[in-house]
Design a protein around this motif. Structure first.
Motif, mmCIF file in Angstrom:
data_model
loop_
_atom_site.group_PDB
_atom_site.id
_atom_site.type_symbol
_atom_site.label_atom_id
_atom_site.label_comp_id
_atom_site.label_asym_id
_atom_site.label_seq_id
_atom_site.Cartn_x
_atom_site.Cartn_y
_atom_site.Cartn_z
ATOM 1 N N ARG A 215 90.661 -35.186 35.366
ATOM 2 C CA ARG A 215 91.733 -34.223 35.097
ATOM 3 C C ARG A 215 91.257 -33.155 34.120
ATOM 4 N NH1 ARG A 215 96.593 -36.772 31.987
ATOM 5 N NH2 ARG A 215 94.897 -37.076 30.500
ATOM 6 N N GLU A 216 90.556 -33.575 33.067
ATOM 7 C CA GLU A 216 90.128 -32.635 32.029
ATOM 8 C C GLU A 216 89.205 -31.561 32.602
ATOM 9 O OE1 GLU A 216 91.774 -36.161 30.294
ATOM 10 O OE2 GLU A 216 90.110 -35.939 31.729
ATOM 11 N N ALA A 220 90.095 -27.581 32.997
ATOM 12 C CA ALA A 220 89.236 -26.634 32.275
ATOM 13 C C ALA A 220 88.729 -25.509 33.170
ATOM 14 C CB ALA A 220 88.054 -27.377 31.660
ATOM 15 N N ARG A 221 88.964 -25.597 34.459
ATOM 16 C CA ARG A 221 88.492 -24.566 35.379
ATOM 17 C C ARG A 221 89.269 -23.259 35.236
ATOM 18 N NH1 ARG A 221 84.998 -25.891 39.384
ATOM 19 N NH2 ARG A 221 84.429 -28.097 39.576
ATOM 20 N N ALA A 223 93.325 -21.454 33.486
ATOM 21 C CA ALA A 223 94.743 -21.628 33.194
ATOM 22 C C ALA A 223 95.594 -21.500 34.449
ATOM 23 C CB ALA A 223 95.189 -20.608 32.143
ATOM 24 N N ASP A 224 95.138 -20.718 35.422
ATOM 25 C CA ASP A 224 95.882 -20.512 36.666
ATOM 26 C C ASP A 224 95.419 -21.555 37.680
ATOM 27 O OD1 ASP A 224 97.165 -19.703 38.932
ATOM 28 O OD2 ASP A 224 96.481 -17.612 38.853
ATOM 29 N N LEU A 225 96.123 -22.695 37.724
ATOM 30 C CA LEU A 225 95.733 -23.760 38.633
ATOM 31 C C LEU A 225 95.915 -23.367 40.096
ATOM 32 C CD1 LEU A 225 96.978 -27.033 36.915
ATOM 33 C CD2 LEU A 225 94.689 -26.026 36.924
ATOM 34 N N ASN A 226 96.840 -22.462 40.368
ATOM 35 C CA ASN A 226 97.001 -21.998 41.739
ATOM 36 C C ASN A 226 95.741 -21.287 42.224
ATOM 37 O OD1 ASN A 226 99.798 -22.709 42.476
ATOM 38 N ND2 ASN A 226 100.340 -21.375 40.763
ATOM 39 N N ALA A 227 95.124 -20.515 41.333
ATOM 40 C CA ALA A 227 93.883 -19.831 41.693
ATOM 41 C C ALA A 227 92.759 -20.842 41.892
ATOM 42 C CB ALA A 227 93.516 -18.814 40.615
ATOM 43 N N VAL A 228 92.706 -21.856 41.028
ATOM 44 C CA VAL A 228 91.694 -22.902 41.176
ATOM 45 C C VAL A 228 91.881 -23.624 42.507
ATOM 46 C CG1 VAL A 228 90.811 -25.068 40.227
ATOM 47 C CG2 VAL A 228 91.474 -23.196 38.686
ATOM 48 N N PHE A 229 93.125 -23.934 42.818
ATOM 49 C CA PHE A 229 93.448 -24.621 44.068
ATOM 50 C C PHE A 229 93.010 -23.786 45.267
ATOM 51 C CE2 PHE A 229 96.575 -25.684 47.432
ATOM 52 C CZ PHE A 229 96.366 -27.047 47.525
ATOM 53 N N ARG A 230 93.306 -22.492 45.231
ATOM 54 C CA ARG A 230 92.936 -21.622 46.345
ATOM 55 C C ARG A 230 91.420 -21.543 46.497
ATOM 56 N NH1 ARG A 230 97.276 -18.530 44.325
ATOM 57 N NH2 ARG A 230 95.834 -17.188 43.167
ATOM 58 N N GLN A 231 90.738 -21.581 45.375
ATOM 59 C CA GLN A 231 89.269 -21.513 45.415
ATOM 60 C C GLN A 231 88.692 -22.680 46.214
ATOM 61 O OE1 GLN A 231 87.469 -22.002 41.553
ATOM 62 N NE2 GLN A 231 85.555 -21.052 42.183
ATOM 63 N N PHE A 232 89.284 -23.860 46.061
ATOM 64 C CA PHE A 232 88.775 -25.042 46.753
ATOM 65 C C PHE A 232 89.281 -25.146 48.194
ATOM 66 C CE2 PHE A 232 88.145 -26.883 42.402
ATOM 67 C CZ PHE A 232 86.784 -27.112 42.538
ATOM 68 N N THR A 233 90.429 -24.571 48.475
ATOM 69 C CA THR A 233 91.077 -24.822 49.772
ATOM 70 C C THR A 233 91.076 -23.641 50.733
ATOM 71 O OG1 THR A 233 93.255 -24.255 48.859
ATOM 72 C CG2 THR A 233 92.586 -26.570 48.749
ATOM 73 N N ALA A 234 90.639 -22.481 50.271
ATOM 74 C CA ALA A 234 90.645 -21.289 51.144
ATOM 75 C C ALA A 234 89.685 -21.475 52.318
ATOM 76 C CB ALA A 234 90.275 -20.068 50.329
#
Length: 234
Positions: A215-216, A220-221, A223-234
């Motif tokens: 989780r940590e 840490a990737r 503050a915008d977890l939606n952007a992090v999520f999109r990075q992995f799932t796009a």
């Protein structure tokens, strides 16, 4: 020994390869958030892990028991709440939980029903038919049947989907209380679950694991977890 383990799981529906060589293991004390967009393969993976679907290739085990070779004993060690938390709507909550306890052959069925009603804070609706409950209570009843036998492992598919903030808090509270003694997988597309509940994050997209980390490290990737999520799932 990992309490939940997937090894090179693969499942196709005709031409669609829904799960592609998925491998991971979950130890006692871990709450793994299994994240992904709709259609990513989350629910199919959960069904493979619980033995509700047979894999085309690879294997799944619960508490060291292969779910295909030893399905009954594996399911004794498992609590599973599928998406939508189905139940027999014409039964009262108490009757449904007693039915679940009897199906599992629990010697102390009446006591387990009482304890589970208390744990899941369902006492005030115990006498109501399941069909008359709000969505939040129905989801909680589905969760209650998954934990009535106090299993070592829990696999929960979208357990807080559609719940209001208070109901989400209640489900997370229950999970946190029991997490240290169990291995838990929570399939979800709600990113706030990561910080609120999970100790580890697995992201799946197009049937493949794109991320598996603490989780940590995931938080840490950015503050915008939606952007992090999109990075992995796009």
């Amino acid at each position: 020994m990992a309490l939940i383990e997937a090894k090179n799981l693969r499942k196709a529906y005709g031409e669609l390869l829904a799960v592609r060589d998925v491998s991971f293991a979950v130890d006692r004390g871990e709450v793994v958030g299994f994240l992904g967009p709709n259609g990513a393969g989350k629910s199919t993976t959960m069904k493979l892990l619980t033995g509700h679907l047979r894999a085309d290739a690879g294997s799944a085990s619960v508490a060291g028991l292969d779910v295909a070779d030893d399905p009954v004993e594996a399911k004794r060690r498992l609590g599973y709440s599928p998406e939508g938390a189905p139940a027999y709507g014409e039964m009262t909550v108490r009757e449904f939980l007693r039915f679940a306890a009897d199906l599992r052959g629990l010697d102390d069925a009446a006591e387990r029903v009482r304890a589970t009603l208390d744990l899941c804070r369902l006492g005030e609706v115990a006498g109501q038919d399941v069909d008359t409950l709000s969505k939040g209570y129905r989801m909680r009843v589905g969760f209650a049947q998954a934990v009535i036998h106090d299993p070592e492992t829990l696999i929960l598919d979208e357990p807080t989907d559609g719940l209001d903030p208070n109901q989400k808090h209640e489900v997370r509270r229950i999970l946190k209380d029991m997490a240290a003694r169990k291995a838990v997988i929570v399939s979800t597309h709600i990113l706030e679950e990561v910080g609120e509940l999970c100790t580890r994050v697995i992201v799946i997209a197009r049937g493949e694991i794109r991320c598996d980390e603490s989780r940590e490290k995931f938080l840490a990737r950015g503050a915008d977890l939606n952007a992090v999520f999109r990075q992995f799932t796009a």
